[in-house]
Design an enzyme around this catalytic site. Structure first.
Site, PDB file in Angstrom:
ATOM      1  N   SER A 101      40.001  51.339  -8.607  1.00  0.00           N
ATOM      2  CA  SER A 101      40.887  50.273  -9.091  1.00  0.00           C
ATOM      3  C   SER A 101      42.075  50.201  -8.131  1.00  0.00           C
ATOM      4  O   SER A 101      42.270  51.099  -7.308  1.00  0.00           O
ATOM      5  CB  SER A 101      41.359  50.659 -10.493  1.00  0.00           C
ATOM      6  OG  SER A 101      42.515  49.966 -10.867  1.00  0.00           O
ATOM      7  N   TYR A 104      44.745  55.826 -17.170  1.00  0.00           N
ATOM      8  CA  TYR A 104      43.865  54.986 -16.342  1.00  0.00           C
ATOM      9  C   TYR A 104      44.122  55.263 -14.862  1.00  0.00           C
ATOM     10  O   TYR A 104      43.191  55.469 -14.080  1.00  0.00           O
ATOM     11  CB  TYR A 104      44.119  53.516 -16.677  1.00  0.00           C
ATOM     12  CG  TYR A 104      43.167  52.543 -16.022  1.00  0.00           C
ATOM     13  CD1 TYR A 104      41.920  52.281 -16.584  1.00  0.00           C
ATOM     14  CD2 TYR A 104      43.513  51.874 -14.849  1.00  0.00           C
ATOM     15  CE1 TYR A 104      41.042  51.379 -15.991  1.00  0.00           C
ATOM     16  CE2 TYR A 104      42.650  50.976 -14.250  1.00  0.00           C
ATOM     17  CZ  TYR A 104      41.411  50.732 -14.824  1.00  0.00           C
ATOM     18  OH  TYR A 104      40.552  49.843 -14.221  1.00  0.00           O
TER      19      TYR A 104
HETATM   20  P1  NDP Z   1      34.447  45.250 -19.137  1.00  0.00           P
HETATM   21  O1  NDP Z   1      35.236  45.633 -20.338  1.00  0.00           O
HETATM   22  O2  NDP Z   1      33.929  43.868 -19.016  1.00  0.00           O
HETATM   23  O3  NDP Z   1      33.237  46.257 -18.929  1.00  0.00           O
HETATM   24  C1  NDP Z   1      33.315  47.607 -19.251  1.00  0.00           C
HETATM   25  C2  NDP Z   1      31.898  48.108 -19.357  1.00  0.00           C
HETATM   26  O4  NDP Z   1      31.875  49.496 -19.601  1.00  0.00           O
HETATM   27  C3  NDP Z   1      31.136  47.428 -20.473  1.00  0.00           C
HETATM   28  O5  NDP Z   1      29.875  47.062 -19.968  1.00  0.00           O
HETATM   29  C4  NDP Z   1      30.997  48.512 -21.529  1.00  0.00           C
HETATM   30  O6  NDP Z   1      29.791  48.303 -22.229  1.00  0.00           O
HETATM   31  C5  NDP Z   1      30.978  49.761 -20.666  1.00  0.00           C
HETATM   32  N1  NDP Z   1      31.454  50.970 -21.354  1.00  0.00           N
HETATM   33  C6  NDP Z   1      32.695  51.227 -21.800  1.00  0.00           C
HETATM   34  N2  NDP Z   1      32.738  52.425 -22.386  1.00  0.00           N
HETATM   35  C7  NDP Z   1      31.482  52.942 -22.315  1.00  0.00           C
HETATM   36  C8  NDP Z   1      30.874  54.138 -22.763  1.00  0.00           C
HETATM   37  N3  NDP Z   1      31.579  55.083 -23.410  1.00  0.00           N
HETATM   38  N4  NDP Z   1      29.570  54.331 -22.502  1.00  0.00           N
HETATM   39  C9  NDP Z   1      28.843  53.388 -21.853  1.00  0.00           C
HETATM   40  N5  NDP Z   1      29.357  52.233 -21.407  1.00  0.00           N
HETATM   41  C10 NDP Z   1      30.664  52.009 -21.645  1.00  0.00           C
HETATM   42  O7  NDP Z   1      35.396  45.604 -17.910  1.00  0.00           O
HETATM   43  P2  NDP Z   1      35.297  45.398 -16.334  1.00  0.00           P
HETATM   44  O8  NDP Z   1      34.020  44.783 -15.947  1.00  0.00           O
HETATM   45  O9  NDP Z   1      36.567  44.779 -15.946  1.00  0.00           O
HETATM   46  O10 NDP Z   1      35.354  46.917 -15.864  1.00  0.00           O
HETATM   47  C11 NDP Z   1      34.296  47.580 -15.199  1.00  0.00           C
HETATM   48  C12 NDP Z   1      34.894  48.683 -14.341  1.00  0.00           C
HETATM   49  O11 NDP Z   1      35.731  48.097 -13.347  1.00  0.00           O
HETATM   50  C13 NDP Z   1      35.761  49.677 -15.102  1.00  0.00           C
HETATM   51  O12 NDP Z   1      35.573  50.968 -14.568  1.00  0.00           O
HETATM   52  C14 NDP Z   1      37.161  49.186 -14.800  1.00  0.00           C
HETATM   53  O13 NDP Z   1      38.104  50.207 -14.903  1.00  0.00           O
HETATM   54  C15 NDP Z   1      36.990  48.723 -13.376  1.00  0.00           C
HETATM   55  N6  NDP Z   1      38.005  47.816 -12.889  1.00  0.00           N
HETATM   56  C16 NDP Z   1      38.198  46.582 -13.447  1.00  0.00           C
HETATM   57  C17 NDP Z   1      39.148  45.735 -12.907  1.00  0.00           C
HETATM   58  C18 NDP Z   1      39.382  44.355 -13.427  1.00  0.00           C
HETATM   59  O14 NDP Z   1      40.333  43.700 -12.962  1.00  0.00           O
HETATM   60  N7  NDP Z   1      38.584  43.845 -14.336  1.00  0.00           N
HETATM   61  C19 NDP Z   1      39.970  46.123 -11.768  1.00  0.00           C
HETATM   62  C20 NDP Z   1      39.676  47.434 -11.270  1.00  0.00           C
HETATM   63  C21 NDP Z   1      38.729  48.237 -11.811  1.00  0.00           C
HETATM   64  P3  NDP Z   1      29.597  48.677 -23.804  1.00  0.00           P
HETATM   65  O15 NDP Z   1      30.852  48.274 -24.511  1.00  0.00           O
HETATM   66  O16 NDP Z   1      28.378  47.911 -24.197  1.00  0.00           O
HETATM   67  O17 NDP Z   1      29.359  50.155 -23.810  1.00  0.00           O
END
Ligand code: NDP
Length: 254
Positions: free
Chosen positions: A144, A157
């Protein structure tokens, strides 16, 4: 085989049912990989799998909680049973709890660290013997901008995302002779469910992101596809331990 060709490769994307994970999964599918969408929400995963199949990919969902070791090991086992190999692991599942450090409880700290950092350790640990046996593999960890910067509202985070970069380097060094390349991607501000919530919770965030991002827009899931294909393909065979920003230039200026 072309430098970016992923035909015959099998990729597991944690959190692959939405946002950045699905954006990367679409790119990998487009390059020819078979996909395992690994997350908790079955309906969302089923929709993602249908979408990937519509792109022509072989795709399957696996229900996993990345904070549970047994669940992560079962994810790898199910992938091997279904596809017989595992070439690419994207450690993308992530979460955030936005509070200043003095308001964050230990349970909340652990929840964020377990989901964002310990998960990557457990999944990488579980795939290493498989990749080693196969003669190589690719691990892509999602960091990130908080891997580089801090923010008053993101202590756990930022710690998890700083940690993921250092963990990436350690694995890259440890597994280079196993022909496993391990790299991190540092997304800028990408429009997903996670950041829709952030925009509601952090006053002024939307405007601040636009002001500071030279590209003057939020990123999309599709913006994450190219880097995923690069880091998953033979094109990056001499790239390891790196942390690549995909941020519209956010990190190049204050
Ligand atoms: P979303 O909330 O859209 O996606 C998060 C994903 O993680 C979901 O698919 C969720 O699926 C899954 N998830 C969360 N907790 C668990 C768990 N305990 N077990 C399995 N799956 C899990 O967020 P983003 O797409 O934005 O984020 C994806 C990654 O990118 C993260 O690591 C985030 O920190 C990182 N990121 C995002 C940024 C942004 O601007 N959006 C910037 C920088 C980094 P489900 O709920 O079905 O389990």
């Amino acid at each position: 085989m072309g430098a970016f060709d992923l035909k015959g490769r099998v990729a597991v994307v944690t959190g692959g049912n939405g946002g950045i994970g699905l954006g990367m999964a679409r790119g990998l599918a487009d390059a020819g990989a078979a996909l395992v969408v690994a997350a908790r929400n079955r309906d969302k995963s089923a929709r993602a799998v249908a979408e990937l199949k519509a792109l022509g990919a072989d795709a399957e969902s696996v229900t996993v909680d990345v904070t549970e070791e047994a669940s992560v090991e079962a994810m790898v086992k199910e992938t091997m049973t279904r596809f017989g190999r595992l070439d690419i692991l994207v450690n993308n599942a992530g979460t955030n709890i936005r509070k200043p450090p003095h308001e964050l409880s230990l349970d909340e700290w652990r929840q964020v660290l377990d989901t964002n950092l310990t998960s990557a350790f457990m999944a990488s640990h579980a795939v290493h013997p498989v990749m080693k046996r196969q003669g190589g593999g690719k691990i892509i960890n999602i960091g990130s901008m908080m891997s580089l910067f801090g923010a008053s509202f993101a202590p756990a985070y930022a710690a998890s995302k700083g940690g993921i970069v250092q963990f990436t380097k350690a694995c890259a060094a440890a597994w280079a002779l196993d022909n496993i390349q391990v790299n991190a991607v540092l997304p800028g501000w990408i429009d997903t469910e996670l950041t829709q919530r952030a925009r509601r919770e952090v006053e002024g965030l939307h405007d601040n992101v636009l002001r500071r991002t030279p590209a003057k827009r939020w990123g999309t899931g599709a913006d994450m596809a190219g880097v995923a294909v690069f880091l998953a393909s033979p094109a990056s065979d001499f790239v390891t331990g790196s942390a690549i920003p995909v941020d519209g230039g956010y990190s190049i200026q204050g």
